[in-house]
Scaffold this active site. Structure first.
Site, mmCIF file in Angstrom:
data_model
loop_
_atom_site.group_PDB
_atom_site.id
_atom_site.type_symbol
_atom_site.label_atom_id
_atom_site.label_comp_id
_atom_site.label_asym_id
_atom_site.label_seq_id
_atom_site.Cartn_x
_atom_site.Cartn_y
_atom_site.Cartn_z
ATOM 1 N N ARG A 1 -37.534 -0.536 -11.504
ATOM 2 C CA ARG A 1 -38.006 -1.782 -10.865
ATOM 3 C C ARG A 1 -37.285 -3.019 -11.415
ATOM 4 O O ARG A 1 -37.860 -3.874 -12.060
ATOM 5 C CB ARG A 1 -39.531 -1.900 -11.042
ATOM 6 C CG ARG A 1 -40.235 -0.710 -10.409
ATOM 7 C CD ARG A 1 -41.720 -0.805 -10.526
ATOM 8 N NE ARG A 1 -42.241 -1.833 -9.633
ATOM 9 C CZ ARG A 1 -43.530 -2.191 -9.638
ATOM 10 N NH1 ARG A 1 -44.356 -1.629 -10.479
ATOM 11 N NH2 ARG A 1 -43.971 -3.122 -8.831
ATOM 12 N N LYS B 1 -55.262 -8.042 -4.115
ATOM 13 C CA LYS B 1 -54.621 -8.261 -5.427
ATOM 14 C C LYS B 1 -53.212 -8.791 -5.227
ATOM 15 O O LYS B 1 -52.805 -9.773 -5.855
ATOM 16 C CB LYS B 1 -54.548 -6.947 -6.191
ATOM 17 C CG LYS B 1 -53.580 -6.959 -7.375
ATOM 18 C CD LYS B 1 -53.548 -5.658 -8.135
ATOM 19 C CE LYS B 1 -52.578 -4.663 -7.598
ATOM 20 N NZ LYS B 1 -51.178 -4.846 -8.006
ATOM 21 N N ASN B 2 -52.453 -8.181 -4.326
ATOM 22 C CA ASN B 2 -51.038 -8.534 -4.190
ATOM 23 C C ASN B 2 -50.801 -9.810 -3.397
ATOM 24 O O ASN B 2 -49.666 -10.252 -3.259
ATOM 25 C CB ASN B 2 -50.259 -7.354 -3.595
ATOM 26 C CG ASN B 2 -50.165 -6.211 -4.591
ATOM 27 O OD1 ASN B 2 -50.448 -6.392 -5.774
ATOM 28 N ND2 ASN B 2 -49.799 -5.036 -4.120
ATOM 29 N N ARG C 1 -45.908 -6.323 -14.133
ATOM 30 C CA ARG C 1 -44.587 -6.677 -13.606
ATOM 31 C C ARG C 1 -44.671 -7.948 -12.771
ATOM 32 O O ARG C 1 -43.757 -8.774 -12.768
ATOM 33 C CB ARG C 1 -44.077 -5.526 -12.756
ATOM 34 C CG ARG C 1 -42.867 -5.855 -11.950
ATOM 35 C CD ARG C 1 -42.517 -4.743 -10.988
ATOM 36 N NE ARG C 1 -41.617 -5.222 -9.984
ATOM 37 C CZ ARG C 1 -40.310 -5.404 -10.157
ATOM 38 N NH1 ARG C 1 -39.788 -5.142 -11.333
ATOM 39 N NH2 ARG C 1 -39.550 -5.846 -9.198
ATOM 40 N N CYS D 1 -41.593 0.824 -15.414
ATOM 41 C CA CYS D 1 -43.017 1.175 -15.487
ATOM 42 C C CYS D 1 -43.108 2.600 -14.943
ATOM 43 O O CYS D 1 -42.116 3.216 -14.599
ATOM 44 C CB CYS D 1 -43.860 0.200 -14.677
ATOM 45 S SG CYS D 1 -43.650 0.404 -12.926
ATOM 46 N N ARG E 1 -56.849 -2.201 -13.031
ATOM 47 C CA ARG E 1 -55.831 -3.242 -12.782
ATOM 48 C C ARG E 1 -55.885 -3.704 -11.340
ATOM 49 O O ARG E 1 -55.634 -4.861 -11.050
ATOM 50 C CB ARG E 1 -54.427 -2.679 -13.062
ATOM 51 C CG ARG E 1 -54.090 -2.518 -14.508
ATOM 52 C CD ARG E 1 -52.610 -2.244 -14.664
ATOM 53 N NE ARG E 1 -51.838 -3.251 -13.909
ATOM 54 C CZ ARG E 1 -50.532 -3.163 -13.739
ATOM 55 N NH1 ARG E 1 -49.863 -2.150 -14.246
ATOM 56 N NH2 ARG E 1 -49.874 -4.080 -13.066
ATOM 57 N N ASP F 1 -47.961 1.977 -1.373
ATOM 58 C CA ASP F 1 -49.162 1.902 -2.209
ATOM 59 C C ASP F 1 -50.280 2.797 -1.688
ATOM 60 O O ASP F 1 -51.313 2.931 -2.335
ATOM 61 C CB ASP F 1 -49.681 0.462 -2.279
ATOM 62 C CG ASP F 1 -48.721 -0.429 -3.036
ATOM 63 O OD1 ASP F 1 -48.886 -1.655 -2.977
ATOM 64 O OD2 ASP F 1 -47.794 0.111 -3.664
HETATM 65 C C1 EPZ Z 1 -44.786 -5.240 -4.693
HETATM 66 O O1 EPZ Z 1 -44.089 -4.912 -5.869
HETATM 67 C C2 EPZ Z 1 -46.235 -4.838 -4.949
HETATM 68 N N1 EPZ Z 1 -46.757 -5.626 -6.081
HETATM 69 C C3 EPZ Z 1 -46.294 -3.342 -5.253
HETATM 70 O O2 EPZ Z 1 -47.665 -3.004 -5.414
HETATM 71 C C4 EPZ Z 1 -45.726 -2.589 -4.058
HETATM 72 O O3 EPZ Z 1 -45.719 -1.204 -4.342
HETATM 73 C C5 EPZ Z 1 -44.293 -3.059 -3.773
HETATM 74 O O4 EPZ Z 1 -44.272 -4.489 -3.580
HETATM 75 C C6 EPZ Z 1 -43.696 -2.416 -2.544
HETATM 76 O O5 EPZ Z 1 -44.521 -2.676 -1.449
HETATM 77 C C7 EPZ Z 1 -47.090 -6.914 -5.865
HETATM 78 O O6 EPZ Z 1 -46.976 -7.439 -4.769
HETATM 79 C C8 EPZ Z 1 -47.632 -7.656 -7.051
HETATM 80 P P1 EPZ Z 1 -40.432 -4.604 -4.546
HETATM 81 P P2 EPZ Z 1 -42.588 -5.443 -6.087
HETATM 82 O O7 EPZ Z 1 -39.688 -5.698 -5.228
HETATM 83 O O8 EPZ Z 1 -42.389 -6.736 -5.413
HETATM 84 C C9 EPZ Z 1 -36.417 -2.459 -5.706
HETATM 85 C C10 EPZ Z 1 -49.493 -1.922 -6.418
HETATM 86 O O9 EPZ Z 1 -49.747 -0.720 -6.538
HETATM 87 N N2 EPZ Z 1 -35.999 -3.780 -6.220
HETATM 88 O O10 EPZ Z 1 -40.810 -4.787 -3.123
HETATM 89 O O11 EPZ Z 1 -42.319 -5.355 -7.543
HETATM 90 C C11 EPZ Z 1 -37.547 -1.858 -6.534
HETATM 91 O O12 EPZ Z 1 -37.035 -1.137 -7.623
HETATM 92 C C12 EPZ Z 1 -48.094 -2.431 -6.675
HETATM 93 O O13 EPZ Z 1 -50.329 -2.797 -6.061
HETATM 94 C C13 EPZ Z 1 -34.699 -3.938 -6.700
HETATM 95 O O14 EPZ Z 1 -33.912 -2.994 -6.737
HETATM 96 O O15 EPZ Z 1 -41.764 -4.327 -5.342
HETATM 97 C C14 EPZ Z 1 -38.231 -0.953 -5.531
HETATM 98 O O16 EPZ Z 1 -37.549 0.291 -5.498
HETATM 99 C C15 EPZ Z 1 -47.177 -1.319 -7.187
HETATM 100 N N3 EPZ Z 1 -34.314 -5.158 -7.170
HETATM 101 C C16 EPZ Z 1 -38.021 -1.674 -4.194
HETATM 102 O O17 EPZ Z 1 -36.977 -2.629 -4.407
HETATM 103 C C17 EPZ Z 1 -35.149 -6.249 -7.159
HETATM 104 O O18 EPZ Z 1 -34.731 -7.351 -7.571
HETATM 105 C C18 EPZ Z 1 -39.256 -2.436 -3.715
HETATM 106 O O19 EPZ Z 1 -39.648 -3.248 -4.778
HETATM 107 C C19 EPZ Z 1 -36.462 -6.066 -6.666
HETATM 108 C C20 EPZ Z 1 -36.854 -4.837 -6.192
#
Ligand code: EPZ
Length: 418
Positions: free
Chosen positions: A122, A22-23, A93, A117, A397, A305
């Site tokens: 996030r 998915k990701n 998201r 969420c 999802r 995850d």
């Molecule tokens: C990706 O989300 C995945 N989704 C998530 O999978 C996964 O949990 C996550 O990466 C971490 O591995 C997809 O790839 C579609 P991040 P993403 O930006 O990119 C903070 C699932 O269950 N952050 O890596 O949205 C954020 O708050 C989903 O399949 C900022 O502060 O996650 C988090 O604490 C859930 N500012 C951390 O970084 C930003 O601009 C990691 O978030 C961006 C992120």
């Protein structure tokens, strides 16, 4: 709303095939906006988030058509409406992944802020910081990000923390920028590398994807390509835990064990016997798992995850385990529901202490987010008696027909249409 009814206590046995990731599929789909030529994606999982991304891309003006059970044809010949509306973004998201491609291709984009969420606020501040470094002008108004540029210019972008979709958004935007961009402290997830291999097939010049330093030499235009999505490492991990928690023996085919090494190490430490072949993983669950400690990390560390799924296993392991969620602010929504099944878990901040119990009891429980719902299904497979999991739209999802795969492995599980 549909429910899953699960009667636990059966060791799973048999062979099952992993779906596409998915990701990986979501950014791969968004990259169709970077070219006017057709993109063909294979091994795309059939699940809700992919359908939501398809709706969003059609809204923007791309054509998205199914060419087979797991194949999509996408073409953004002349995207007309560079906007991702709130009603779509609030359900997923990852809609933010159209931001970078739209700014790069059209010079403008209007994308709703994702909002929080279930697993935390996030923000997307790092996505926006990177776009500004590339020369986009960013405005926030009425809950929307408005970005515009007369043309992006390569730059050095250093992240203070690793963001998966932030890295993907900026890699896509930089692919069409003038000059060279370097992403420092980039995310190293396999899905980032998979996106880079598609972009390079489209004519981009990207080096280092999969490592923390990615270099993108911008090109004037990209062409169409065909690409096969990598297998879903989180679905693979979830099925592996299903074998471990039921004390069964399951072989997962068409997977990439190397993409979830840290999870497999922990499963072995907890007593499961694993054997891997080219594209296959066989998991033999112990009669009772041993408690192990887990701390989630960006890749290649233990995947956040997979935290909820591992907690379900630890809930019935012998001993006490400490689980620390170091990536997201609030990813323990599954704890309360596990407690209702008889688990012994106490949380303090981003740490959960799990005292393994000999067995869980089936109960009516409610899914709150995608991986929490997987955790409840796993706990139900091991519990005595019947569990009803409600609000499984969360599960839909991110998992393709999980209950069918589990039933194939001998689970007593059925979907009850509400
Ligand atoms: C990706 O989300 C995945 N989704 C998530 O999978 C996964 O949990 C996550 O990466 C971490 O591995 C997809 O790839 C579609 P991040 P993403 O930006 O990119 C903070 C699932 O269950 N952050 O890596 O949205 C954020 O708050 C989903 O399949 C900022 O502060 O996650 C988090 O604490 C859930 N500012 C951390 O970084 C930003 O601009 C990691 O978030 C961006 C992120």
């Amino acid at each position: 709303m549909d429910q899953l009814v699960i009667r636990g206590g059966r060791p799973l046995a048999g062979t099952v095939t992993a779906s596409g990731a998915k990701n990986a599929a979501l950014p791969l789909m968004a990259s169709c906006l970077l070219t006017s030529e057709p993109l063909r994606l294979e091994n795309v999982p059939r699940l809700m988030d992919v359908r939501t991304m398809a709706r969003l891309l059609r809204h923007v003006g791309a054509e998205v058509t199914e060419e087979g059970p797991a194949s999509l044809r996408l073409q953004a010949e002349a995207p007309g409406c560079p906007e991702a509306p709130y009603d779509l973004v609030k359900t997923m998201r990852a809609s933010v992944l159209v931001l970078g491609p739209l700014v790069a291709r059209l010079g403008r984009a209007r994308v709703s802020l994702p909002g929080g969420c279930a697993i935390g606020p996030r923000p997307i501040n790092l996505h926006l910081m990177g776009l500004e470094r590339l020369g986009a002008r960013i405005r926030l108004s009425h809950g929307y990000v408005e970005a515009e540029t007369d043309g992006l210019t390569g730059a050095r972008i250093a992240f203070d923390l690793q963001t998966v979709t932030g890295t993907e958004n900026l890699m896509m935007a930089a692919a069409l920028a003038r000059g060279t961009t370097t992403l420092e402290h980039a995310a190293c997830e396999p899905e980032v590398a998979d996106l880079a291999s598609l972009l390079n097939a489209m004519g981009a010049k990207i080096e280092g994807a999969g490592s923390a330093t990615i270099t993108i030499h911008g090109v004037p235009a990209l062409r169409g390509a065909t690409h096969r999505t990598i297998p879903d490492r989180i679905e693979t991990g979830t099925l592996a835990v299903a074998a471990a928690i039921t004390g069964g023996t399951v072989t997962i085919e068409e997977c990439r064990p190397v993409h979830l090494e840290a999870v497999l190490v922990k499963l072995e430490e907890s007593g499961a016997a694993l054997t891997t072949g080219p594209g296959t993983l066989t998991v033999r669950g112990a009669s009772r798992s041993r408690a192990v400690n887990v701390r989630t990390q960006p890749f290649p560390g233990f995947a956040t995850d997979m935290q909820a799924q591992m907690m379900a296993l630890m809930a019935v392991a012998s001993g006490r385990s400490v689980i620390t969620e170091a990536v997201f602010e609030n990813r323990f929504m599954h704890v309360n529901e596990l407690l209702r099944m008889g688990a012994d878990i106490t949380t303090a901040g981003n740490t959960a202490v799990v005292q393994g119990v000999p067995g869980l009891l089936g109960a009516p429980v409610m899914a709150t987010d995608l991986r929490a719902s997987a955790s409840l299904v796993l706990a139900a497979l091991a519990a005595r008696g019947t569990t009803t999991v409600s609000r499984i739209y969360h599960l839909d999802r991110g998992y393709e027909a999980l209950e069918e795969k589990l039933r194939l492995l001998g689970a007593d599980i059925e979907r009850v249409k509400a």
